[in-house]
Write an enzyme that holds these catalytic residues in place. Structure first.
Site, PDB file in Angstrom:
ATOM      1  N   CYS A   1     -39.834  -4.041  -7.886  1.00 19.33           N
ATOM      2  CA  CYS A   1     -40.755  -4.887  -8.899  1.00 19.33           C
ATOM      3  C   CYS A   1     -41.723  -4.061  -8.738  1.00 19.33           C
ATOM      4  O   CYS A   1     -42.273  -4.306  -7.796  1.00 19.33           O
ATOM      5  CB  CYS A   1     -40.827  -6.420  -8.302  1.00 19.33           C
ATOM      6  SG  CYS A   1     -41.469  -6.860 -10.252  1.00 19.33           S
TER       7      CYS A   1
ATOM      8  N   HIS B   1     -37.710 -12.284 -15.315  1.00 22.51           N
ATOM      9  CA  HIS B   1     -39.372 -12.069 -14.940  1.00 22.51           C
ATOM     10  C   HIS B   1     -39.642 -13.866 -16.192  1.00 22.51           C
ATOM     11  O   HIS B   1     -39.551 -14.086 -16.418  1.00 22.51           O
ATOM     12  CB  HIS B   1     -39.252 -11.774 -15.508  1.00 22.51           C
ATOM     13  CG  HIS B   1     -39.884 -10.675 -14.367  1.00 22.51           C
ATOM     14  ND1 HIS B   1     -40.780 -11.228 -13.180  1.00 22.51           N
ATOM     15  CD2 HIS B   1     -39.125  -9.086 -14.079  1.00 22.51           C
ATOM     16  CE1 HIS B   1     -40.317  -9.609 -11.944  1.00 22.51           C
ATOM     17  NE2 HIS B   1     -39.807  -8.990 -13.136  1.00 22.51           N
TER      18      HIS B   1
ATOM     19  N   HIS C   1     -32.410  -8.568 -13.532  1.00 26.66           N
ATOM     20  CA  HIS C   1     -33.769  -8.635 -12.658  1.00 26.66           C
ATOM     21  C   HIS C   1     -34.678  -9.093 -13.481  1.00 26.66           C
ATOM     22  O   HIS C   1     -35.941 -10.170 -13.665  1.00 26.66           O
ATOM     23  CB  HIS C   1     -34.597  -7.357 -11.476  1.00 26.66           C
ATOM     24  CG  HIS C   1     -35.603  -7.470 -11.185  1.00 26.66           C
ATOM     25  ND1 HIS C   1     -35.295  -6.393 -10.114  1.00 26.66           N
ATOM     26  CD2 HIS C   1     -36.819  -7.399 -12.279  1.00 26.66           C
ATOM     27  CE1 HIS C   1     -37.125  -6.980 -10.266  1.00 26.66           C
ATOM     28  NE2 HIS C   1     -37.201  -7.246 -11.618  1.00 26.66           N
ATOM     29  N   GLU C   2     -34.388  -8.101 -14.916  1.00 24.78           N
ATOM     30  CA  GLU C   2     -36.216  -8.787 -15.679  1.00 24.78           C
ATOM     31  C   GLU C   2     -35.531 -10.102 -16.114  1.00 24.78           C
ATOM     32  O   GLU C   2     -36.899 -10.913 -16.498  1.00 24.78           O
ATOM     33  CB  GLU C   2     -36.450  -7.095 -17.239  1.00 24.78           C
ATOM     34  CG  GLU C   2     -36.068  -6.350 -16.102  1.00 24.78           C
ATOM     35  CD  GLU C   2     -37.214  -5.788 -15.555  1.00 24.78           C
ATOM     36  OE1 GLU C   2     -37.995  -6.428 -16.026  1.00 24.78           O
ATOM     37  OE2 GLU C   2     -36.731  -5.065 -14.594  1.00 24.78           O
TER      38      GLU C   2
HETATM   39 ZN   LIG Z   1     -39.894  -7.078 -11.220  1.00 20.63          ZN
END
Ligand SMILES: [Zn+2]
Length: 204
Positions: A131, A178, A174-175
């Site tokens: 990341c 966030h 993953h995004e």
């Molecule tokens: Zn990340």
């Protein structure tokens, strides 16, 4: 000047100094929905995020700008708590070294992206995840859904619904995480980071 005003100035190119790192509370906050219709500023921010990914994947530009390579970026990583992500996943050369027919398997700016359905099967990248907001290696299988259906608004303001599998599915999850204050290592088994649970698909 606010962060978004600074990052969306015509002359500004996003670089590593714009990316906040773990420990910053914005990375743990649940981000706000983007208001629709999209504002010019939110459209510009999405384009700047995509430009960052392109620059980060160009060896010459990345070297010159001091960028780590990335395939995804979320607005909270820029200290902007909005539900905006950019993903840019290059296709690799074939086994004979010829360039791929399509340069990218996924290239999209997504506003208010949401996982609306997912497979029962889980998956993890064999090599774990990294990341841009984490300056250390965190080894282990990051357990995610193998396949997801994602709804979002694209840069033209059109509502989209796509199905993703394999690496693209992992990157988008993953995004989206966030935008929900979740870090990749939250999905690693603390006691046994490489535990192989039943039915887990390992993506090489
Ligand atoms: Zn990340």
């Amino acid at each position: 000047m606010s962060t978004i005003d600074k990052l969306t100035k015509p002359s500004h190119l996003i670089d590593m100094s714009d990316i906040i790192r773990e420990g910053n509370p914005t990375l743990r906050a649940v981000a706000q929905d983007v208001t629709l219709p999209l504002s010019d500023q939110d459209i510009t921010l999405g384009e700047k995020m995509m430009q960052f990914l392109r620059n980060s994947q160009n060896p010459v530009t990345a070297e010159k700008m001091g960028l780590r390579g990335g395939v995804g970026l979320a607005a909270p990583q820029l200290d902007i708590s909005k539900r905006i992500i950019a993903v840019l996943v290059p296709n690799s050369e074939d086994t004979e070294g010829n360039p791929p027919k399509e340069a990218y398997s996924l290239a999209e700016i997504m506003y208010n992206p949401k996982v609306v359905a997912h497979s029962v099967q889980d998956a993890a990248l064999a090599e774990g995840e990294g990341c841009l907001s984490v300056d250390r290696d965190v080894p282990g299988y990051v357990i995610r859904h193998s396949r997801v259906t994602v709804e979002y608004v694209d840069k033209n303001g059109d509502k989209k619904r796509i199905k993703l599998r394999g690496y693209n599915s992992i990157v988008v999850q993953h995004e989206i995480d966030h935008t929900n204050g979740i870090m990749f290592y939250d999905h690693i088994n603390k006691d046994n980071p490489f535990a192989l649970k039943d039915g887990l698909l390992i993506i090489e």
